[in-house]
Design an enzyme around this catalytic site. Sequence first.
Site, PDB file in Angstrom:
ATOM      1  N   ASN A  48       0.808  -1.217   0.000  1.00  0.00           N
ATOM      2  CA  ASN A  48       0.000   0.000   0.000  1.00  0.00           C
ATOM      3  C   ASN A  48       0.838   1.262   0.000  1.00  0.00           C
ATOM      4  O   ASN A  48       0.455   2.275   0.555  1.00  0.00           O
ATOM      5  CB  ASN A  48      -0.940  -0.002   1.201  1.00  0.00           C
ATOM      6  CG  ASN A  48      -2.097  -0.946   0.973  1.00  0.00           C
ATOM      7  OD1 ASN A  48      -2.985  -0.655   0.191  1.00  0.00           O
ATOM      8  ND2 ASN A  48      -2.058  -2.089   1.627  1.00  0.00           N
ATOM      9  N   CYS A  49       2.002   1.178  -0.631  1.00  0.00           N
ATOM     10  CA  CYS A  49       2.888   2.327  -0.651  1.00  0.00           C
ATOM     11  C   CYS A  49       2.573   3.193  -1.840  1.00  0.00           C
ATOM     12  O   CYS A  49       2.992   2.897  -2.954  1.00  0.00           O
ATOM     13  CB  CYS A  49       4.331   1.863  -0.725  1.00  0.00           C
ATOM     14  SG  CYS A  49       5.266   2.405   0.672  1.00  0.00           S
ATOM     15  N   LEU A  50       1.809   4.231  -1.629  1.00  0.00           N
ATOM     16  CA  LEU A  50       1.424   5.020  -2.799  1.00  0.00           C
ATOM     17  C   LEU A  50       2.258   6.288  -2.909  1.00  0.00           C
ATOM     18  O   LEU A  50       2.873   6.699  -1.964  1.00  0.00           O
ATOM     19  CB  LEU A  50      -0.055   5.378  -2.691  1.00  0.00           C
ATOM     20  CG  LEU A  50      -0.932   4.130  -2.669  1.00  0.00           C
ATOM     21  CD1 LEU A  50      -2.234   4.424  -1.978  1.00  0.00           C
ATOM     22  CD2 LEU A  50      -1.179   3.625  -4.069  1.00  0.00           C
TER      23      LEU A  50
END
Lengths: 121, 98, 103
Positions: free
Chosen positions: C101-103
């Site tokens: 979930n590293c945006l």
Amino acid sequence: MSEKKSVLIINQKSPYGDAAARESLDIALTCSIFEMPVTLLFCGDAIFQLLKDQQPGKIQQKKIEAMLSALPMYDITEIYVEHDSLIQNGLTDEDLCLPVTLIDQSSISQLINLHDTVLTF
Amino acid sequence: MTLHILNKSPSADALIKRMLCAIEDGDAIIMIEDGVLGALDAHQGLFSSIPDNVALFALEADLEARGITSRISEQVSIADDKQFVVLCSDMDKTVSWY
Amino acid sequence: MDIEFDDEGYLRSLQDWNQSVAEQIAQQEGIELTPAHWELIEVIREFYQLFEHSPAMRPLVKAVTLKLGSDKGKSIYLMKLFPGSPAKLLAKIAGLPKPDNCL
């Protein structure tokens, strides 16, 4: 500054039977990264996502319980569980891996009204 | 003799009703995947109508995955993957309910 | 012994990780590991053990705050030690999968 929209995610499916639980969790964590306020509701078979002592090693799946235990780290602390669903399955909130708020089926509509967006899994 | 394989939870009541209607003396039921939720003590009532000589099984790996091994009814026996295969080959037919 | 990496340089098998592997990956990223780096590596590995996934930035900052105090639990502090994108870089050096979930 624009207000962030609040999201209610209603979970209705059991863990592992299909990908619903994982997809829902993905959305919840993503919303948290965008700092959108997220509320989770677990009803029906979805209460089993929160059950302690899951060991999905033999079915080669990632432990949903471990991911859900991390929710407080994502500042997701509004977690509701439909009380009737626990009772029907002979469970109590002490069998769950996170502190939750128990609500009656009749209060779900209030929860929906309180949020800007509702997603269901 | 038929082995009935159930992979949906008790919330699929229409499906389970259909399966129960098809049960005959000497048949066996094995609960797999989400079906193992039906093995919970709390859902014992589901199988109250089946004949005494119909054996109930639930698949070990799926019980463990969901953390419910210690919560299942005494009526239900735990089967591992090998025993599942033996059941399939011992019975005349298998029917999947899903 | 050959250690396998994926296309982005993350370890394929978590078991292959040890201190010298960490130093090797860090070197490729142009980072010299100091005690300040190591204590963060420990925090992210503990997170992974508990929650079975690599944290994105926000939960990482929270985990660091809980373990090492609010002085270190800041994006700026993490950026200084692991420039660019700390959550990804730290996961890589700690031998963990890339955060989803590293945006």
